[in-house]
Enzyme design. Structure first.
Site, PDB file in Angstrom:
ATOM      1  N   ARG A 127     -11.930   7.358   8.718  1.00  0.00           N
ATOM      2  CA  ARG A 127     -11.500   5.967   8.817  1.00  0.00           C
ATOM      3  C   ARG A 127     -12.531   5.001   8.231  1.00  0.00           C
ATOM      4  O   ARG A 127     -12.178   4.058   7.540  1.00  0.00           O
ATOM      5  CB  ARG A 127     -11.242   5.615  10.286  1.00  0.00           C
ATOM      6  CG  ARG A 127     -10.848   4.177  10.524  1.00  0.00           C
ATOM      7  CD  ARG A 127      -9.584   3.815   9.764  1.00  0.00           C
ATOM      8  NE  ARG A 127      -9.063   2.519  10.160  1.00  0.00           N
ATOM      9  CZ  ARG A 127      -7.955   1.980   9.687  1.00  0.00           C
ATOM     10  NH1 ARG A 127      -7.246   2.643   8.798  1.00  0.00           N
ATOM     11  NH2 ARG A 127      -7.534   0.810  10.094  1.00  0.00           N
ATOM     12  N   HIS A 144      -8.185  -4.656  -1.010  1.00  0.00           N
ATOM     13  CA  HIS A 144      -6.858  -4.108  -0.718  1.00  0.00           C
ATOM     14  C   HIS A 144      -6.239  -4.753   0.535  1.00  0.00           C
ATOM     15  O   HIS A 144      -5.034  -4.948   0.619  1.00  0.00           O
ATOM     16  CB  HIS A 144      -6.968  -2.597  -0.559  1.00  0.00           C
ATOM     17  CG  HIS A 144      -5.666  -1.906  -0.334  1.00  0.00           C
ATOM     18  ND1 HIS A 144      -4.631  -2.002  -1.236  1.00  0.00           N
ATOM     19  CD2 HIS A 144      -5.223  -1.122   0.676  1.00  0.00           C
ATOM     20  CE1 HIS A 144      -3.600  -1.295  -0.777  1.00  0.00           C
ATOM     21  NE2 HIS A 144      -3.933  -0.756   0.381  1.00  0.00           N
ATOM     22  N   SER A 199       0.840  -1.195   0.000  1.00  0.00           N
ATOM     23  CA  SER A 199       0.000   0.000   0.000  1.00  0.00           C
ATOM     24  C   SER A 199       0.881   1.253   0.000  1.00  0.00           C
ATOM     25  O   SER A 199       1.807   1.332  -0.807  1.00  0.00           O
ATOM     26  CB  SER A 199      -0.920  -0.047   1.216  1.00  0.00           C
ATOM     27  OG  SER A 199      -1.934   0.904   1.108  1.00  0.00           O
ATOM     28  N   ASP A 201      -8.571  -5.948  -5.421  1.00  0.00           N
ATOM     29  CA  ASP A 201      -8.160  -4.651  -4.860  1.00  0.00           C
ATOM     30  C   ASP A 201      -8.657  -3.534  -5.769  1.00  0.00           C
ATOM     31  O   ASP A 201      -8.214  -3.411  -6.903  1.00  0.00           O
ATOM     32  CB  ASP A 201      -6.625  -4.625  -4.751  1.00  0.00           C
ATOM     33  CG  ASP A 201      -6.100  -3.398  -4.015  1.00  0.00           C
ATOM     34  OD1 ASP A 201      -6.859  -2.424  -3.834  1.00  0.00           O
ATOM     35  OD2 ASP A 201      -4.918  -3.423  -3.619  1.00  0.00           O
TER      36      ASP A 201
END
Lengths: 210, 389
Positions: free
Chosen positions: B232, B361, B165, B328
């Site tokens: 978040r 992801h 990432s 992803d």
């Protein structure tokens, strides 16, 4: 340097006769791309014995990991799609071994090979071999030791004879620089393969260019 | 996990066991140059190490954490810790990042909030926290800060730099910034430039934080809870996939038998996200979130070659392992392929694999089996080649 079966050799060996012949054709230090490289045996040999700059393409994840175990760099890609990851004329040789009959568009992959590489080396299976023709005479698509799967579940979706391959190359303006019939021990009348490969060779290797 | 009442905790096999964080402080006069033109001094970098540095310091691997990660890569800080470091399954004796062979370093990134200098750290000029006076930083600034740490440790070569990432961006930037230092690169679930979709998500996350009145232009003593947790929750959705959410939650209701016909948390997925948001506020800083996501937005390797992507890797000769995950959608496989294409064009040895996974992801933290084999084999080849020389 000749590459052949040598069980006492600690260096990697090739057990398939067509791969041995392909390996013999590659000059030292060449840049080689192997499409459908499987577990990377051929490339490993080319790196060890010809100091080739090697790269493999393989779709299957397990085989890809086997390539890595052999120290062969490999790109996961589907040969049914354009190989856009590879730039024009970026390799000396692009190899396609026993895969042509299984891709959706054999003609397009040949063009991709010659876009990426100066020369293409293709090993193809010959569906015009005598035993296959005998079965077709009997009224069925061939199921032989070499081609054990039935017509409906075989991955070989484009069965063709050596003569068909030559015709395609002519139609697409592809030059055949070399043609080598390959026969195996179990092949019927294998001594006739050099004389009439379309009838007696189980495989052939073609070297092609634009 | 079973609670252990004795002080001697038996750690699971393959764990590095008890580990300690260390802090590296810049020497007086040592400054960090930044891409924006400003400099930072009195920088602190928190890091952890695992395994043993060999005599010629040739077995060093730098592992980079993701956006909200930290230096605690593996092992346990105390015997009472319930959770190990964030990549425990990948790092340890006999694991892919094998601490029997390698000396592994993980450091908290510049701008972070887990020990390394960031917007919450005191500004040496005023003695008060930087807050929004902290300079806007980039991925290459983060890498440059790490170079100070590596130099401090007397390490000249990195056998590998690895990350997933945002950590993957640092891993890619390292050989671009320091081509003579990095000997191989593992870029996992990442990209050589951030897509507009990712920039868009980052923007919404920052808007959520900055529109929370308690954010107070970054000058807060308590976290802007609502804004940070919304950021978040949004980000968390981008880490999952349609398929993984269907598998994990379906349309399950959290407690009730029927819909509440109100706007409370009826669904499991709502409750899960709410929990993720709340927990995040306890461990992360809102201003750090702003600065780090901005650094991600600005990441485009071609910037280091005046916009010419074909020249980016000109000086980079090291082999790469590039990995993507099929589901992803934050860093879709096409981005990893694009990186692979640039590297192939540049003549690097590249191995690329798109691992089939439904985890989205997050797969880079979950698909240990296949990823482990790829990393293990890749590092093994690099190690052997080095030993052979």
């Amino acid at each position: 340097m000749k590459i052949a079966h040598n069980p006492s050799d600690s260096e990697p060996i090739l057990s398939r006769s067509d791969l041995v012949m392909i390996a013999d054709m590659i000059p030292e230090n060449a840049k080689v791309l192997d499409l459908g490289c499987g577990s990377g045996r051929l490339l490993r040999v080319l790196k060890a014995r010809k100091n080739a700059r090697i790269m493999g393409v393989e779709l299957d994840q397990e085989k890809l990991i086997q390539c890595m175990e052999r120290g062969v760099p490999v790109i996961q890609a589907d040969l049914n799609e354009p190989l856009s990851l590879f730039a024009d004329a970026s390799y000396d040789y692009v190899i396609l071994s026993r895969t042509l009959q299984a891709v959706k568009r054999p003609d397009l992959i040949l063009q991709e090979m010659l876009r990426i590489g100066g020369k293409g080396i293709i090993s193809i299976m010959n569906f015009g071999q005598l035993d296959a023709r005998m079965q077709m005479l009997k009224g069925h698509m061939p199921v032989t030791k070499r081609l054990p799967l039935k017509w409906y579940d075989t991955p070989n979706i484009h069965p063709g004879m050596l003569s068909d391959f030559r015709d395609m190359c002519r139609e697409k303006g592809i030059k055949i620089l070399k043609e080598l019939p390959v026969s195996q021990h179990r092949d019927f009348l294998r001594f006739l393969a050099p004389v009439c490969p379309n009838l007696f060779a189980s495989n052939a290797i073609f070297v092609i260019s634009k | 996990m079973e609670e252990n009442t004795t002080t001697e905790k038996i750690f699971p096999p393959g764990s590095v066991g008890l580990v300690k964080s260390q802090d590296f402080h810049f020497a007086p006069g040592e400054v960090l140059e930044l891409d924006c033109g400003r400099t930072l001094r009195d920088v602190t970098i928190r890091f952890e190490t695992y395994g043993t540095l060999n005599a010629d310091k040739s077995n060093v691997i730098l592992v980079e954490h993701a956006l909200t990660g930290d230096a605690h890569l593996a092992g346990y800080h105390t015997a009472a810790d319930k959770k190990p470091g964030w990549w425990e399954e990948m790092v340890g004796p006999g694991k892919p990042f094998d601490t029997n062979k390698f000396f592994i370093i993980c450091s908290n990134i510049l701008g972070g909030c887990s020990g390394t200098t960031g917007p919450g750290s005191p500004d040496p000029d005023t003695g008060k926290p930087y807050h929004m006076d902290f300079p806007v930083i980039t991925i290459s600034d983060m890498v440059r800060a790490q170079k100070h740490l590596i130099d401090h440790l007397g390490i000249k070569k990195l056998l590998a730099v690895a990350g997933g990432s945002m950590g993957g961006m640092l891993a890619i930037q390292w050989p671009i910034s320091y081509p003579d230092v990095v000997e191989s690169c593992l870029a996992i679930a990442t990209s050589s430039k951030i897509s507009p979709q990712s920039i868009a998500f980052n923007w919404i996350g920052r808007e959520a934080i900055m529109s929370d009145p308690t954010w107070n232009n970054g000058d807060y003593t308590e976290q802007p809870q609502k804004g940070l947790s919304i950021a978040r929750m949004l980000a968390h959705v981008t880490y999952l996939s349609d398929q993984s959410m269907s598998r994990k939650f379906g349309r399950k209701l959290q407690t009730a038998e029927d819909y509440s016909f109100k706007f409370d948390m009826d669904f499991s997925v709502e409750s899960y996200l709410n929990h993720q948001g709340t927990r995040f506020v306890e461990r992360f800083d809102a201003n750090s979130y702003l600065y780090i996501t901005r650094a991600i937005d600005y990441f485009d390797v071609s910037d280091s070659a005046d916009g010419d992507e074909h020249k980016v890797f000109e000086k980079v000769k090291c082999p790469f392992l590039v990995v993507s995950f099929s589901s992803d959608w934050l860093f879709p496989p096409y981005q990893a392929k694009e990186l692979t294409r640039l590297l192939l064009e540049n003549g690097n040895d590249v191995t690329y694999c798109d691992i089939k996974s439904h985890y989205g992801h997050d797969a880079f933290l979950l698909e240990y089996e296949t990823l482990g084999k790829l990393v293990d084999n890749f590092l093994d080849n690099i190690y052997k080649e080095k030993e052979g020389k």
